[in-house]
Design a protein around this motif. Structure first.
Motif, mmCIF file in Angstrom:
data_model
loop_
_atom_site.group_PDB
_atom_site.id
_atom_site.type_symbol
_atom_site.label_atom_id
_atom_site.label_comp_id
_atom_site.label_asym_id
_atom_site.label_seq_id
_atom_site.Cartn_x
_atom_site.Cartn_y
_atom_site.Cartn_z
ATOM 1 N N UNK A 262 0.813 -1.220 0.000
ATOM 2 C CA UNK A 262 0.000 0.000 0.000
ATOM 3 C C UNK A 262 0.846 1.269 0.000
ATOM 4 N N UNK A 263 2.019 1.231 0.670
ATOM 5 C CA UNK A 263 2.795 2.454 0.863
ATOM 6 C C UNK A 263 4.159 2.460 0.183
ATOM 7 N N UNK A 264 4.604 1.319 -0.314
ATOM 8 C CA UNK A 264 5.985 1.221 -0.767
ATOM 9 C C UNK A 264 6.138 1.086 -2.260
ATOM 10 N N UNK A 265 7.221 0.418 -2.628
ATOM 11 C CA UNK A 265 7.573 0.257 -4.030
ATOM 12 C C UNK A 265 6.602 -0.687 -4.736
ATOM 13 N N UNK A 266 6.468 -0.500 -6.046
ATOM 14 C CA UNK A 266 5.589 -1.365 -6.840
ATOM 15 C C UNK A 266 6.332 -2.059 -7.977
ATOM 16 N N UNK A 267 7.579 -1.712 -8.220
ATOM 17 C CA UNK A 267 8.340 -2.327 -9.304
ATOM 18 C C UNK A 267 9.482 -3.142 -8.711
ATOM 19 N N UNK A 268 9.706 -4.316 -9.282
ATOM 20 C CA UNK A 268 10.700 -5.242 -8.748
ATOM 21 C C UNK A 268 11.622 -5.717 -9.859
ATOM 22 N N UNK A 269 12.895 -5.838 -9.536
ATOM 23 C CA UNK A 269 13.865 -6.298 -10.518
ATOM 24 C C UNK A 269 13.820 -7.821 -10.640
ATOM 25 N N UNK A 270 14.423 -8.336 -11.715
ATOM 26 C CA UNK A 270 14.514 -9.784 -11.903
ATOM 27 C C UNK A 270 15.315 -10.419 -10.772
ATOM 28 N N UNK A 271 16.318 -9.684 -10.290
ATOM 29 C CA UNK A 271 17.143 -10.189 -9.201
ATOM 30 C C UNK A 271 16.301 -10.399 -7.939
ATOM 31 N N UNK A 272 15.431 -9.449 -7.643
ATOM 32 C CA UNK A 272 14.592 -9.556 -6.457
ATOM 33 C C UNK A 272 13.592 -10.705 -6.586
ATOM 34 N N UNK A 273 13.037 -10.887 -7.780
ATOM 35 C CA UNK A 273 12.153 -12.025 -8.012
ATOM 36 C C UNK A 273 12.916 -13.330 -7.828
ATOM 37 N N UNK A 274 14.161 -13.360 -8.287
ATOM 38 C CA UNK A 274 14.977 -14.570 -8.155
ATOM 39 C C UNK A 274 15.204 -14.916 -6.690
ATOM 40 N N UNK A 275 15.485 -13.900 -5.852
ATOM 41 C CA UNK A 275 15.680 -14.140 -4.426
ATOM 42 C C UNK A 275 14.407 -14.686 -3.793
ATOM 43 N N UNK A 276 13.252 -14.107 -4.157
ATOM 44 C CA UNK A 276 11.979 -14.547 -3.592
ATOM 45 C C UNK A 276 11.701 -16.005 -3.968
ATOM 46 N N UNK A 277 11.970 -16.351 -5.217
ATOM 47 C CA UNK A 277 11.764 -17.727 -5.669
ATOM 48 C C UNK A 277 12.725 -18.680 -4.955
ATOM 49 N N UNK A 278 13.978 -18.231 -4.784
ATOM 50 C CA UNK A 278 14.970 -19.055 -4.076
ATOM 51 C C UNK A 278 14.549 -19.285 -2.628
ATOM 52 N N UNK A 279 14.033 -18.236 -1.983
ATOM 53 C CA UNK A 279 13.560 -18.386 -0.610
ATOM 54 C C UNK A 279 12.435 -19.396 -0.515
ATOM 55 N N UNK A 280 11.483 -19.332 -1.448
ATOM 56 C CA UNK A 280 10.400 -20.302 -1.470
ATOM 57 C C UNK A 280 10.891 -21.713 -1.726
ATOM 58 N N UNK A 281 11.897 -21.844 -2.581
ATOM 59 C CA UNK A 281 12.458 -23.158 -2.892
ATOM 60 C C UNK A 281 13.125 -23.786 -1.673
ATOM 61 N N UNK A 282 13.843 -22.957 -0.879
ATOM 62 C CA UNK A 282 14.488 -23.461 0.335
ATOM 63 C C UNK A 282 13.440 -23.954 1.326
ATOM 64 N N UNK A 283 12.358 -23.192 1.458
ATOM 65 C CA UNK A 283 11.274 -23.578 2.372
ATOM 66 C C UNK A 283 10.680 -24.930 1.965
ATOM 67 N N UNK A 284 10.381 -25.065 0.692
ATOM 68 C CA UNK A 284 9.801 -26.313 0.200
ATOM 69 C C UNK A 284 10.798 -27.469 0.340
ATOM 70 N N UNK A 285 12.070 -27.198 0.044
ATOM 71 C CA UNK A 285 13.105 -28.220 0.165
ATOM 72 C C UNK A 285 13.180 -28.764 1.582
#
Length: 201
Positions: A86-109
Motif C-alpha cells: 500500500x505504501x511502498x515500491x511497486x516495481x521489482x527487478x529480476x534479481x529480487x524475483x529470483x531471491x523470492x523464488x529461491x527463498x520459497x524453494x528453500x522452504x519447500x526443500x
C-alpha cells in the motif's frame, strides 16, 4: 528448583526477544505511515519466507524459547508485505524475483527433506544475498529506511540465542548471521546520512 529457575530465565529471554521484535516493527510501521521510510514488499516477502523456514527448523530441533523470535518475525514480515504494497515500491527487478523464488524453494526443500543443517545454511545464504538490494537502496536513499528498526532487529536475536536450547548449527547459524546483517545495514544508513549531510553544508 534449579530447573524451574532455568526455564523461567529462558522464558524471560524469549519474551524479551519477541518484545524487541514488536518494538522494531511498531517503529517501522509508524515511520512508514508518516512517509519517513518506504518499505519494499518483495524484500519483506523474502524475509518472511526465510524466517518461516528458520522457525520451522528451530521448532523441529526443539529450540523452544529460542524459536519464538523467528515465529514473531514470520508474522511481522508478512504484515510488512501488506503495508508496503500500500505504501511502498511497486516495481521489482529480476534479481529480487529470483531471491523470492529461491527463498520459497528453500522452504519447500526443507519441508520435503527435513535436512536441518542444509536448510539453515541455504536460508542464511539466500537471506544474505537478499540483503544486497536492501544495501543498494539504503546506500542510494539512506533516509527511506529505518536505522532504529534494523538495529533492534539485530539486537532481538541476542536474547533469542541466549534462550536457545539446543544450540547447534541448525538452530543458531541463521539468527547469528542476522545480528551481523541488520547491524551492518543500520551502520551503513547512519554513515550515509552523515556523509550526505556533510555534502550539503
Amino acid at each position: 528448583m534449579a530447573f524451574i529457575s532455568q526455564q523461567g530465565w529462558k522464558d524471560a529471554l524469549g519474551i524479551l526477544s519477541v518484545a524487541l521484535a514488536i518494538v522494531a516493527a511498531t517503529i517501522y510501521i509508524l515511520q512508514t505511515l508518516r512517509g519517513e521510510v518506504r518499505p519494499h514488499p518483495l524484500s519483506w516477502f523474502l524475509f518472511g519466507v526465510l524466517s518461516a523456514t528458520g522457525f520451522w527448523v528451530q521448532r523441529d530441533q526443539g529450540a523452544h524459547q529460542g524459536s519464538w523470535t523467528l515465529l514473531a518475525m514470520t508474522v511481522i514480515c508478512f504484515i510488512f508485505v501488506a503495508a508496503s504494497v500500500a505504501r511502498g515500491e511497486r516495481s521489482f527487478s529480476k534479481q529480487e524475483w529470483a531471491f523470492a523464488i529461491a527463498g520459497g524453494a528453500v522452504f519447500i526443500l526443507y519441508l520435503l527433506t527435513k535436512q536441518a543443517n542444509v536448510a539453515a545454511a541455504l536460508t542464511t545464504i539466500v537471506d544474505a544475498l537478499g540483503y544486497g538490494p536492501t544495501f543498494v537502496r539504503g546506500w542510494m536513499h539512506p533516509r527511506k529506511d529505518s536505522v532504529s528498526s534494523f538495529a533492534l532487529n539485530g539486537a532481538k536475536f541476542v536474547p533469542s540465542l541466549m534462550a536457545m536450547d539446543p544450540i547447534s548449527f541448525a538452530t543458531s547459524f541463521y539468527p547469528a548471521t542476522l545480528i551481523v546483517l541488520n547491524g551492518a545495514v543500520a551502520t551503513m544508513l547512519v554513515v550515509r546520512r552523515r556523509a550526505i549531510a556533510r555534502k550539503r553544508l
